[in-house]
Design a protein around this motif. Structure first.
Motif, mmCIF file in Angstrom:
data_model
loop_
_atom_site.group_PDB
_atom_site.id
_atom_site.type_symbol
_atom_site.label_atom_id
_atom_site.label_comp_id
_atom_site.label_asym_id
_atom_site.label_seq_id
_atom_site.Cartn_x
_atom_site.Cartn_y
_atom_site.Cartn_z
ATOM 1 N N CYS A 155 0.830 -1.213 0.000
ATOM 2 C CA CYS A 155 0.000 0.000 0.000
ATOM 3 C C CYS A 155 0.864 1.263 0.000
ATOM 4 O O CYS A 155 0.564 2.237 -0.700
ATOM 5 C CB CYS A 155 -0.939 -0.001 1.204
ATOM 6 N N ILE A 156 1.947 1.246 0.772
ATOM 7 C CA ILE A 156 2.846 2.403 0.807
ATOM 8 C C ILE A 156 3.473 2.639 -0.567
ATOM 9 O O ILE A 156 3.549 3.778 -1.060
ATOM 10 C CB ILE A 156 3.947 2.199 1.873
ATOM 11 N N ILE A 157 3.928 1.560 -1.203
ATOM 12 C CA ILE A 157 4.543 1.676 -2.529
ATOM 13 C C ILE A 157 3.539 2.192 -3.554
ATOM 14 O O ILE A 157 3.875 3.036 -4.404
ATOM 15 C CB ILE A 157 5.118 0.316 -2.969
ATOM 16 N N ILE A 158 2.307 1.720 -3.476
ATOM 17 C CA ILE A 158 1.276 2.166 -4.417
ATOM 18 C C ILE A 158 1.009 3.663 -4.252
ATOM 19 O O ILE A 158 0.933 4.409 -5.239
ATOM 20 C CB ILE A 158 -0.027 1.359 -4.208
ATOM 21 N N TRP A 159 0.882 4.120 -3.014
ATOM 22 C CA TRP A 159 0.674 5.551 -2.772
ATOM 23 C C TRP A 159 1.825 6.374 -3.363
ATOM 24 O O TRP A 159 1.601 7.403 -4.019
ATOM 25 C CB TRP A 159 0.557 5.823 -1.270
ATOM 26 N N ILE A 160 3.058 5.943 -3.129
ATOM 27 C CA ILE A 160 4.223 6.702 -3.599
ATOM 28 C C ILE A 160 4.296 6.707 -5.123
ATOM 29 O O ILE A 160 4.533 7.757 -5.748
ATOM 30 C CB ILE A 160 5.518 6.112 -2.999
ATOM 31 N N MET A 161 4.078 5.551 -5.747
ATOM 32 C CA MET A 161 4.164 5.466 -7.211
ATOM 33 C C MET A 161 3.107 6.325 -7.888
ATOM 34 O O MET A 161 3.399 7.093 -8.809
ATOM 35 C CB MET A 161 4.030 4.009 -7.649
ATOM 36 N N VAL A 162 1.863 6.208 -7.434
ATOM 37 C CA VAL A 162 0.782 6.986 -8.043
ATOM 38 C C VAL A 162 1.010 8.476 -7.810
ATOM 39 O O VAL A 162 0.781 9.305 -8.706
ATOM 40 C CB VAL A 162 -0.579 6.538 -7.479
#
Length: 344
Positions: A155-162
């Motif tokens: 979830c953290i990676i998804i937030w950062i990438m988007v």
């Protein structure tokens, strides 16, 4: 853009209907998601994988709800605002940024939720069912979605990438638009975006269809397994969980179909038809895009009902809060009655 000289003239559907819809969605979505966030913070166990995804889903929904008043104001009065005004910059840059980030985080988390439930059933299923699938994929990829530690980092990676993709696209778009002069906030360049934003939109559309196909695959696989069980044996109490998970995945699939699929089908068509020099047609295309965006955004207000309420822990926590408050109220009234009786 060749047709950047076309002046958009919003119809009553844009200046009246959209602001009214967003005005209704904002309080409903804010109340439901704030209640869900409060219950999760006080009652629901946060170490479960399912609830890690749901907490992130509620966070994304709240961020989308925060943009609704700005969207309502933009569609109601944006055609009168000067492009250089503070309100115009806030809506077009900050509001658009938050909305798109939260929207695609929501889509990916919905897909992760479906895969998490599907992976849980695969691990607990019988050997015959397990042998029908690639064990390497199941062990190395699919089972990761049911691990709490993986869910947190994912979830953290998804937030950062988007966030990074959206910020880069909008920043480049702002710099390119700074070289041109616009009188009104509601203009074709703002609504149609520039090349960098189109590229980001293409990546986002591909991400949506990948998530959509993953959820569809998990639903079809589970349906096939249930049909095999029904042919061979009667579905007992042990297999009732399959039906529950199948229903939950179906709900996620219907959300993707109803709320997000029309928007992502139309967006490539929208960019292709922008080369047309017919100004009235461009007005219609922009208004269709804005209404389909509204349908996608409306999903954040419906989540507390269609996603959170089927969750057993959430329902028990919600029921416990109301029954607790009712019991305390009756206890307080009984105490007051006793005091009055003693005084008499």
């Amino acid at each position: 853009m060749r047709n950047s000289t076309c002046l958009l003239q919003p119809s009553l559907a844009t200046t009246v209907a959209l602001p009214v819809i967003y005005s209704f969605l904002f309080p409903a979505g804010s109340f439901g998601n704030i209640l869900a966030a409060w219950i999760f913070s006080r009652q629901a166990p946060t170490k479960r994988t399912q609830h890690i995804y749901l907490v992130n889903l509620v966070t994304a929904n709240l961020l989308i709800c925060c943009t609704m008043p700005f969207l309502a104001a933009y569609f109601a009065r944006g055609y009168q605002w000067p492009y250089e005004s503070v309100l115009c910059r806030m809506v077009n840059h900050l509001g658009t940024l938050i909305m798109h980030i939260s929207m695609y985080v929501t889509i990916i988390i919905l897909c992760s939720t479906a895969l998490s439930q599907y992976a849980t059933l695969k691990k607990n299923s019988d050997t015959q069912y397990s042998q029908a699938f690639n064990e390497t994929f199941n062990r190395c990829v699919l089972q990761k979605f049911r691990q709490p530690k993986f869910a947190k980092y994912f979830c953290i990676i998804i937030w950062i990438m988007v966030l990074c993709i959206t910020v880069i696209a909008i920043t480049y778009n702002v710099q390119s638009m700074a070289t041109e002069e616009f009188r009104r906030c509601y203009n074709l360049r703002v609504e149609a975006d520039e090349f960098s934003t189109k590229m980001a939109a293409s990546l986002a559309t591909a991400c949506f269809f990948l998530s959509f196909m993953m959820v569809l695959w998990s639903y079809c696989s589970l349906t096939r397994h249930l049909s095999k069980i029904q042919k061979n044996t009667c579905i007992g109490e042990k297999h009732l969980i399959y039906r529950t998970v199948k229903r939950n995945i179906l709900v996620i699939q219907m959300i993707l179909i109803i709320c997000f699929l029309p928007y992502h089908i139309f967006r490539p068509i929208f960019y292709v038809l922008l080369t047309n020099s017919d100004c009235p047609m461009l007005n219609y295309l922009v208004e269709i895009k804005n209404f389909l965006t509204c349908v996608a955004v409306a999903k954040s207000s419906l989540d507390p009902v269609i996603i959170l309420l089927p969750d057993k822990t959430f329902k028990k926590s919600l029921y416990g809060l109301f029954t607790k408050s009712t019991a305390e109220h009756h206890k307080r009234e009984a105490g007051i009655f006793s005091e009055r009786t003693l005084k008499m």
